[in-house]
Structure formats: C-alpha cells, structure tokens
Enzyme design. Structure first.
Site, PDB file in Angstrom:
ATOM      1  N   TYR A 118       0.686  -1.126  -0.054  1.00  0.00           N
ATOM      2  CA  TYR A 118      -0.239   0.297   0.592  1.00  0.00           C
ATOM      3  C   TYR A 118       0.633   0.995  -0.139  1.00  0.00           C
ATOM      4  O   TYR A 118       1.926   1.246   0.960  1.00  0.00           O
ATOM      5  CB  TYR A 118      -0.980  -0.137   1.206  1.00  0.00           C
ATOM      6  CG  TYR A 118      -1.631  -0.820   1.150  1.00  0.00           C
ATOM      7  CD1 TYR A 118      -3.657  -0.904   1.047  1.00  0.00           C
ATOM      8  CD2 TYR A 118      -1.823  -2.352   2.200  1.00  0.00           C
ATOM      9  CE1 TYR A 118      -3.927  -1.536   0.446  1.00  0.00           C
ATOM     10  CE2 TYR A 118      -2.922  -3.395   1.566  1.00  0.00           C
ATOM     11  CZ  TYR A 118      -4.260  -2.755   0.978  1.00  0.00           C
ATOM     12  OH  TYR A 118      -5.131  -3.821   1.632  1.00  0.00           O
ATOM     13  N   TYR A 157       0.024 -10.003  -0.219  1.00  0.00           N
ATOM     14  CA  TYR A 157       1.223  -9.867   0.885  1.00  0.00           C
ATOM     15  C   TYR A 157       1.287 -10.853   2.088  1.00  0.00           C
ATOM     16  O   TYR A 157      -0.821 -11.255   2.466  1.00  0.00           O
ATOM     17  CB  TYR A 157       0.416  -8.540   0.929  1.00  0.00           C
ATOM     18  CG  TYR A 157      -0.509  -7.868   1.777  1.00  0.00           C
ATOM     19  CD1 TYR A 157      -0.657  -7.447   3.154  1.00  0.00           C
ATOM     20  CD2 TYR A 157      -1.267  -7.485   1.216  1.00  0.00           C
ATOM     21  CE1 TYR A 157      -1.867  -7.311   3.734  1.00  0.00           C
ATOM     22  CE2 TYR A 157      -2.823  -6.591   1.821  1.00  0.00           C
ATOM     23  CZ  TYR A 157      -2.691  -7.050   2.863  1.00  0.00           C
ATOM     24  OH  TYR A 157      -4.154  -6.587   3.102  1.00  0.00           O
ATOM     25  N   ARG A 167      -2.582 -12.552   2.704  1.00  0.00           N
ATOM     26  CA  ARG A 167      -3.342 -11.855   2.477  1.00  0.00           C
ATOM     27  C   ARG A 167      -3.711 -12.658   0.943  1.00  0.00           C
ATOM     28  O   ARG A 167      -3.482 -12.023   0.470  1.00  0.00           O
ATOM     29  CB  ARG A 167      -3.651 -10.712   3.016  1.00  0.00           C
ATOM     30  CG  ARG A 167      -3.747  -9.983   4.315  1.00  0.00           C
ATOM     31  CD  ARG A 167      -5.518 -10.226   4.608  1.00  0.00           C
ATOM     32  NE  ARG A 167      -6.122 -10.284   4.245  1.00  0.00           N
ATOM     33  CZ  ARG A 167      -7.353 -10.089   4.323  1.00  0.00           C
ATOM     34  NH1 ARG A 167      -7.360  -8.423   4.175  1.00  0.00           N
ATOM     35  NH2 ARG A 167      -8.607 -10.532   3.256  1.00  0.00           N
ATOM     36  N   HIS A 170      -6.592  -8.698  -3.517  1.00  0.00           N
ATOM     37  CA  HIS A 170      -7.903  -7.658  -2.836  1.00  0.00           C
ATOM     38  C   HIS A 170      -7.820  -5.996  -3.143  1.00  0.00           C
ATOM     39  O   HIS A 170      -7.158  -6.045  -2.847  1.00  0.00           O
ATOM     40  CB  HIS A 170      -8.712  -8.378  -1.696  1.00  0.00           C
ATOM     41  CG  HIS A 170      -7.751  -7.638   0.126  1.00  0.00           C
ATOM     42  ND1 HIS A 170      -6.229  -8.301  -0.113  1.00  0.00           N
ATOM     43  CD2 HIS A 170      -7.876  -6.902   0.509  1.00  0.00           C
ATOM     44  CE1 HIS A 170      -6.112  -7.740   1.043  1.00  0.00           C
ATOM     45  NE2 HIS A 170      -6.949  -6.228   1.320  1.00  0.00           N
ATOM     46  N   HIS A 172     -10.432  -2.590  -1.485  1.00  0.00           N
ATOM     47  CA  HIS A 172     -11.649  -2.330  -0.479  1.00  0.00           C
ATOM     48  C   HIS A 172     -12.513  -1.621  -1.471  1.00  0.00           C
ATOM     49  O   HIS A 172     -12.152  -1.085  -1.707  1.00  0.00           O
ATOM     50  CB  HIS A 172     -10.855  -2.038   0.820  1.00  0.00           C
ATOM     51  CG  HIS A 172      -9.131  -2.541   1.338  1.00  0.00           C
ATOM     52  ND1 HIS A 172     -10.193  -3.210   2.455  1.00  0.00           N
ATOM     53  CD2 HIS A 172      -8.505  -2.030   1.076  1.00  0.00           C
ATOM     54  CE1 HIS A 172      -9.170  -3.628   3.247  1.00  0.00           C
ATOM     55  NE2 HIS A 172      -7.589  -2.757   2.322  1.00  0.00           N
TER      56      HIS A 172
END
Length: 252
Positions: A118, A157, A167, A170, A172
């Site tokens: 991120y 990640y 994870r 994906h 959000h």
C-alpha cells in the site's frame, strides 16, 4: 406546528431511520484465527443508539465533486509513466434487495499495488512503492446503479497473523448511502486465487455462500481486447443476497 403537520413530520423522520441488517451471515466479532479480533471484539453487550438527524440526512454527492481521473487508478497518480502490473477493469452494479440499481451512490476503492504494498507510511512490506500508482479512487453510480474503474491488479502480501500468513489479492470498497451512518465497507477478491480459502478473514465467515459473493468472477465479455481483463463485482445492500460488509454495527 399543527397536530396533523407534526404527525406527518414524525412519520417522515421514521421513514428515514436506518434498518439494521441481518447479522447472521457475518462472522462473530471474536474470531480467534484472526488474531487482531481478540483485542478488537467487544466483551460487553452492545448498545443501540438512535441515529441523529445529521446521520440520516447527509452527505449528498454530485458529479461536479469528482475529477475526470478519479475512477482511473492507472492514471490518477501517474507522474512520469504508467504503473507496473496487470491492467484490469472492475465494474458492476450497486443494487438493493429487490435487484434495482441504486443511482448516485459514491463508491470508493483502495488497494495495494502489483507487488502487494500500500502507498501508506505504515506499510513496511519489502515490496517497492510504485511512484506512478496511488491505489485509490472513487466513482458515482449512474442512473442504473452502474460503476466501473480501471486499475492494476493488486498483489498478495504477508501479514502478521500467524507464521507465513498471506492475504489474497483484494480491493477494498466503501459505499455511501443517503447518510453518514450508511457507509458500508467490504472487500473484493479475484476468481481463482488459491489464497482465498486459506485466509482467516474469509474462513471466519460462517456462511460459505456469503463468502463466495465477495469473489469477483472474470468477465471476458467486458474485457478490452489487447488491453485488459475485466472482473464483475455487484454490491447488494440488503436482503438474503446482500454483500458481506465489514462495519457490521452500522445500519444499511
């Protein structure tokens, strides 16, 4: 104010009250395999509070508030080139429990880059920051409840849940209704990702069908030839087919 006028005003206020969702589809607040839920979950009975006037009457969004690149994550943060990774298109409908599209709804989205990192100062994963990718955007649904955006497919990640926890890829999503208390948040996964059914957040959902509704299928019919694949993610606000939302304490 006369008595009839007061009665009408009270009925209108009640009509604006938010309905609580059926939380039977959602994982319990305490899900031990999802380690951080141990500290986050309440240990006392919840208290239901009546929504305030400001919560049920705003916000209101208009097309003039969005920029021309807000729904183009490939270009909206680019400096000196395009971001690295697989280009994709994500699209779908925001629908109510009767299958009707919900118009003029603000849909926000944010994600990691192709390496799984991120663009956030607290993300210390060793994957590099992509200087041409911000990883966030927004769109308003049209008159039929349709939205779309272009982006780079995010990477998986590692996270500090248990040893070697990862994870799945994906995105959000945040969906605003007609009031602040109607903001709903969820995650979209990608069809065929082998990490989905190894993820404690997904496995904590007691209803398998509800979890599967978070997986966006590949949509070759909407793919752009020689450019990008497409994934379809419809968001259902209420009813038996509703999308699973993370902020379970809020009405919808």
């Amino acid at each position: 104010m006369s008595e009839p006028d007061r009665d009408v005003s009270q009925r209108e206020t009640l009509d604006r009250e938010f309905l609580q969702r059926d939380r039977g589809l959602h994982p319990p607040p305490l899900t031990p395999d999802y380690k951080t839920s141990v500290l986050r979950s309440p240990n006392r009975a919840l208290i239901s509070l009546q929504s305030s006037l400001s919560e049920v009457t705003g916000p209101v969004f208009g097309h003039a508030e969005l920029g021309p690149l807000d729904n183009d994550l490939i270009r909206n943060y680019a400096r000196d080139g395009e971001p690295i990774g697989e280009r994709i298109l994500v699209h779908g409908l925001v629908r109510d429990e009767n299958g009707r599209g919900v118009p003029q709804t603000l849909v926000e989205f944010w994600q990691a880059n192709a390496g799984g990192r991120y663009r956030h100062r607290n993300d210390r994963y060793l994957a590099p920051i992509d200087p041409n990718f911000g990883g966030c955007g927004r769109a308003l649904t049209d008159a039929q409840g349709y939205y779309y955006f272009r982006t780079i497919k995010p990477g998986p990640y590692p996270w500090r849940n248990f040893l070697n926890s990862w994870r799945p890829a994906h995105i959000h999503f945040s969906v605003f209704g007609s009031g602040f208390a109607q903001r709903l948040i969820t995650q979209m996964y990608f069809e065929g990702d082998p990490l989905i059914w190894r993820d404690p957040m997904v496995l904590g959902i007691p209803d398998r069908a509800a979890a599967e509704r978070l997986i966006a299928p590949l949509d070759l019919g909407a793919a752009l030839p020689l450019d990008m694949l497409a994934y379809r993610f419809d968001i259902v606000l209420r009813g038996r087919q509703q999308t699973l939302f993370e902020n379970k304490l809020q009405g919808n």
